[in-house]
Design a protein around this motif. Structure first.
Motif, PDB file in Angstrom:
ATOM      1  N   PHE A   1      33.681  36.422  34.360  1.00  0.00           N
ATOM      2  CA  PHE A   1      34.122  36.045  35.704  1.00  0.00           C
ATOM      3  C   PHE A   1      34.533  37.221  36.576  1.00  0.00           C
ATOM      4  N   GLY A   2      34.632  38.411  35.993  1.00  0.00           N
ATOM      5  CA  GLY A   2      35.139  39.547  36.751  1.00  0.00           C
ATOM      6  C   GLY A   2      36.591  39.319  37.153  1.00  0.00           C
ATOM      7  N   ALA A   3      37.366  38.733  36.233  1.00  0.00           N
ATOM      8  CA  ALA A   3      38.756  38.378  36.514  1.00  0.00           C
ATOM      9  C   ALA A   3      39.696  39.162  35.600  1.00  0.00           C
ATOM     10  N   ALA A   4      40.954  39.248  36.001  1.00  0.00           N
ATOM     11  CA  ALA A   4      41.975  39.920  35.209  1.00  0.00           C
ATOM     12  C   ALA A   4      42.390  39.050  34.023  1.00  0.00           C
ATOM     13  N   LYS A   5      42.911  39.706  32.984  1.00  0.00           N
ATOM     14  CA  LYS A   5      43.368  38.966  31.802  1.00  0.00           C
ATOM     15  C   LYS A   5      44.479  37.987  32.149  1.00  0.00           C
ATOM     16  N   SER A   6      45.333  38.356  33.075  1.00  0.00           N
ATOM     17  CA  SER A   6      46.419  37.450  33.471  1.00  0.00           C
ATOM     18  C   SER A   6      45.861  36.171  34.094  1.00  0.00           C
ATOM     19  N   THR A   7      44.802  36.291  34.857  1.00  0.00           N
ATOM     20  CA  THR A   7      44.162  35.132  35.478  1.00  0.00           C
ATOM     21  C   THR A   7      43.544  34.236  34.418  1.00  0.00           C
ATOM     22  N   VAL A   8      42.815  34.831  33.492  1.00  0.00           N
ATOM     23  CA  VAL A   8      42.175  34.062  32.422  1.00  0.00           C
ATOM     24  C   VAL A   8      43.233  33.429  31.526  1.00  0.00           C
ATOM     25  N   SER A   9      44.316  34.124  31.301  1.00  0.00           N
ATOM     26  CA  SER A   9      45.408  33.591  30.490  1.00  0.00           C
ATOM     27  C   SER A   9      46.023  32.355  31.158  1.00  0.00           C
ATOM     28  N   GLU A  10      46.226  32.404  32.461  1.00  0.00           N
ATOM     29  CA  GLU A  10      46.729  31.242  33.205  1.00  0.00           C
ATOM     30  C   GLU A  10      45.753  30.076  33.109  1.00  0.00           C
ATOM     31  N   ASP A  11      44.471  30.364  33.241  1.00  0.00           N
ATOM     32  CA  ASP A  11      43.451  29.321  33.127  1.00  0.00           C
ATOM     33  C   ASP A  11      43.477  28.696  31.733  1.00  0.00           C
ATOM     34  N   THR A  12      43.670  29.513  30.715  1.00  0.00           N
ATOM     35  CA  THR A  12      43.731  29.037  29.342  1.00  0.00           C
ATOM     36  C   THR A  12      44.902  28.066  29.162  1.00  0.00           C
ATOM     37  N   ALA A  13      46.041  28.396  29.735  1.00  0.00           N
ATOM     38  CA  ALA A  13      47.215  27.529  29.646  1.00  0.00           C
ATOM     39  C   ALA A  13      46.949  26.172  30.312  1.00  0.00           C
ATOM     40  N   ILE A  14      46.277  26.198  31.445  1.00  0.00           N
ATOM     41  CA  ILE A  14      45.933  24.961  32.144  1.00  0.00           C
ATOM     42  C   ILE A  14      44.999  24.117  31.275  1.00  0.00           C
ATOM     43  N   LEU A  15      43.974  24.746  30.717  1.00  0.00           N
ATOM     44  CA  LEU A  15      43.028  24.020  29.853  1.00  0.00           C
ATOM     45  C   LEU A  15      43.713  23.433  28.628  1.00  0.00           C
TER      46      LEU A  15
END
Length: 78
Positions: free
Chosen positions: A34-48
């Motif tokens: 996604f060309g995203a930061a780890k913090s962003t992906v980590s937040e997405d993971t928590a939502i999922l």
């Protein structure tokens, strides 16, 4: 590449994770995708993880360590 919206990232992550249950995917895998930061992906993971738990769709586990990441575990059908 255009900026990818959160709902698009969540949809793609769900597809990838549910398409390969029990396989570990690193945060870096999704960051590169996604060309995203780890913090962003980590937040997405928590939502999922919360959404899957809430609707009984399985669990999204975090795996720590050098080979860590996340993996989807489907619910057992009864």
């Amino acid at each position: 590449m255009d900026k990818i919206k959160r709902n698009e990232r969540l949809a793609v992550m769900t597809h990838v994770l549910t398409g390969a249950p029990n396989r570990i995917f690193t945060l870096s895998h999704f960051c590169e995708m996604f060309g995203a930061a780890k913090s962003t992906v980590s937040e997405d993971t928590a939502i999922l993880a919360e959404t899957m738990k809430q609707f009984g769709l399985g669990t999204l586990e975090t795996v720590t360590g050098a080979a860590g990441g996340m993996r989807y575990r489907p619910m057992k059908q009864s």
